[in-house]
Design a protein around this motif. Structure first.
Motif, mmCIF file in Angstrom:
data_model
loop_
_atom_site.group_PDB
_atom_site.id
_atom_site.type_symbol
_atom_site.label_atom_id
_atom_site.label_comp_id
_atom_site.label_asym_id
_atom_site.label_seq_id
_atom_site.Cartn_x
_atom_site.Cartn_y
_atom_site.Cartn_z
ATOM 1 N N SER A 77 -102.848 -49.517 81.020
ATOM 2 C CA SER A 77 -103.906 -49.049 80.462
ATOM 3 C C SER A 77 -104.406 -49.920 79.314
ATOM 4 N N ASP A 78 -105.471 -50.029 78.728
ATOM 5 C CA ASP A 78 -105.923 -50.841 77.735
ATOM 6 C C ASP A 78 -105.025 -50.167 76.535
ATOM 7 N N ARG A 79 -105.018 -48.990 76.236
ATOM 8 C CA ARG A 79 -104.232 -48.300 75.163
ATOM 9 C C ARG A 79 -102.819 -48.579 75.239
ATOM 10 N N GLU A 80 -102.074 -48.541 76.413
ATOM 11 C CA GLU A 80 -100.759 -48.815 76.796
ATOM 12 C C GLU A 80 -100.599 -50.423 76.165
ATOM 13 N N LEU A 81 -101.286 -51.229 76.464
ATOM 14 C CA LEU A 81 -101.145 -52.607 76.269
ATOM 15 C C LEU A 81 -101.458 -52.779 74.599
ATOM 16 N N THR A 82 -102.233 -52.208 74.147
ATOM 17 C CA THR A 82 -102.291 -52.193 72.780
ATOM 18 C C THR A 82 -101.238 -51.829 72.005
ATOM 19 N N VAL A 83 -100.696 -50.716 72.246
ATOM 20 C CA VAL A 83 -99.396 -50.155 71.780
ATOM 21 C C VAL A 83 -98.203 -51.079 71.920
ATOM 22 N N LEU A 84 -98.143 -51.768 73.140
ATOM 23 C CA LEU A 84 -97.180 -52.638 73.533
ATOM 24 C C LEU A 84 -97.285 -54.011 72.474
ATOM 25 N N ARG A 85 -98.436 -54.392 72.452
ATOM 26 C CA ARG A 85 -98.661 -55.588 71.345
ATOM 27 C C ARG A 85 -98.451 -55.395 69.929
ATOM 28 N N TYR A 86 -98.676 -53.942 69.677
ATOM 29 C CA TYR A 86 -98.430 -53.699 68.046
ATOM 30 C C TYR A 86 -96.784 -53.531 68.183
ATOM 31 N N LEU A 87 -95.958 -53.000 69.173
ATOM 32 C CA LEU A 87 -94.817 -52.870 69.052
ATOM 33 C C LEU A 87 -94.109 -54.199 69.177
ATOM 34 N N ALA A 97 -99.838 -45.654 64.680
ATOM 35 C CA ALA A 97 -100.415 -44.422 64.867
ATOM 36 C C ALA A 97 -101.577 -44.521 63.775
ATOM 37 N N ASP A 98 -101.461 -45.017 62.665
ATOM 38 C CA ASP A 98 -102.384 -45.278 61.340
ATOM 39 C C ASP A 98 -103.413 -46.297 61.902
ATOM 40 N N ARG A 99 -103.195 -47.253 62.728
ATOM 41 C CA ARG A 99 -104.241 -48.042 63.151
ATOM 42 C C ARG A 99 -105.070 -47.784 64.225
ATOM 43 N N LEU A 100 -104.584 -46.811 65.112
ATOM 44 C CA LEU A 100 -105.076 -46.394 66.232
ATOM 45 C C LEU A 100 -105.810 -45.095 65.867
ATOM 46 N N SER A 108 -95.235 -42.214 70.574
ATOM 47 C CA SER A 108 -94.005 -41.971 70.806
ATOM 48 C C SER A 108 -94.306 -41.738 72.395
ATOM 49 N N THR A 109 -95.134 -41.061 72.903
ATOM 50 C CA THR A 109 -95.440 -40.804 74.207
ATOM 51 C C THR A 109 -95.784 -41.984 75.002
ATOM 52 N N TYR A 110 -96.475 -42.889 74.557
ATOM 53 C CA TYR A 110 -96.946 -44.143 75.016
ATOM 54 C C TYR A 110 -95.993 -44.871 75.219
ATOM 55 N N LYS A 111 -94.764 -44.661 73.989
ATOM 56 C CA LYS A 111 -93.893 -45.753 74.190
ATOM 57 C C LYS A 111 -92.732 -45.338 75.228
ATOM 58 N N THR A 112 -92.460 -44.054 75.602
ATOM 59 C CA THR A 112 -91.769 -43.823 76.766
ATOM 60 C C THR A 112 -92.503 -43.954 77.963
ATOM 61 N N ARG A 113 -93.723 -43.832 78.143
ATOM 62 C CA ARG A 113 -94.629 -44.184 79.199
ATOM 63 C C ARG A 113 -94.296 -45.652 79.652
ATOM 64 N N VAL A 120 -87.642 -50.555 81.524
ATOM 65 C CA VAL A 120 -86.698 -50.834 80.646
ATOM 66 C C VAL A 120 -85.852 -49.445 79.962
ATOM 67 N N SER A 121 -84.722 -49.650 79.424
ATOM 68 C CA SER A 121 -84.114 -48.442 78.812
ATOM 69 C C SER A 121 -84.019 -48.303 77.474
ATOM 70 N N HIS A 122 -84.466 -49.333 76.428
ATOM 71 C CA HIS A 122 -84.549 -49.329 75.374
ATOM 72 C C HIS A 122 -85.612 -49.950 74.650
ATOM 73 N N PRO A 123 -86.310 -49.236 73.685
ATOM 74 C CA PRO A 123 -87.413 -49.746 73.079
ATOM 75 C C PRO A 123 -87.575 -51.259 72.697
ATOM 76 N N GLU A 124 -86.198 -51.748 72.305
ATOM 77 C CA GLU A 124 -86.216 -53.263 71.931
ATOM 78 C C GLU A 124 -86.557 -54.206 73.043
ATOM 79 N N GLU A 125 -86.310 -53.726 74.247
ATOM 80 C CA GLU A 125 -86.678 -54.330 75.576
ATOM 81 C C GLU A 125 -88.084 -54.547 75.922
#
Length: 139
Positions: A77-87, A97-100, A108-113, A120-125
């Protein structure tokens, strides 16, 4: 949207992930900054004449076949992609969270999704996955 307005997306973001989004959002053209700038004016002229101008390698799979794994970012989703880009830019959950204007828990929920969807099994991935897809040129 006013029918006299013609939008061409001019970006450094990868066409494989963003051209379809641009098309769905109403853009009539997509031009990546890594292309020869002298080709931008002719593309704009074609758009003004009523043509839609998108990278062929991006649209052929959309017209002829379901998305493949290498285009997995296009499925987010657009929101998931935005979170991924910020990560991928190294921002913390709180900074995202502050930016969005969302809660840390929501990020955290977006990150898990994202981890589930991208398998992937780790956030760094997630960062590695984003940058790996960003370098893909479709050739």
């Amino acid at each position: 949207m006013d029918s006299d307005i013609k939008v061409v997306v001019y970006t450094s973001l990868p066409a494989d992930s963003y051209a379809e989004r641009a098309l769905r959002a109403g853009a009539l053209g997509f031009f990546n900054k890594d292309r020869d700038i002298s080709q931008l004016a002719p593309l704009c002229q074609l758009v003004l004449q009523g043509y839609a101008c998108f990278p062929q390698t991006t649209l052929l799979p959309l017209l002829n076949a379901p998305l493949q794994n290498k285009n997995i970012l296009a499925r987010l989703s657009d929101r998931e992609l935005t979170v991924l880009r910020y990560l991928s830019e190294g921002l913390s959950n709180k900074e995202i969270a502050d930016r969005l204007i969302l809660s840390n828990k929501t990020i955290s929920t977006y990150k898990t999704r994202l981890m589930e969807k991208l398998k992937v099994s780790h956030p760094e991935e997630l960062v590695n996955f984003y940058h790996q897809d960003e370098c893909y040129d479709g050739k």
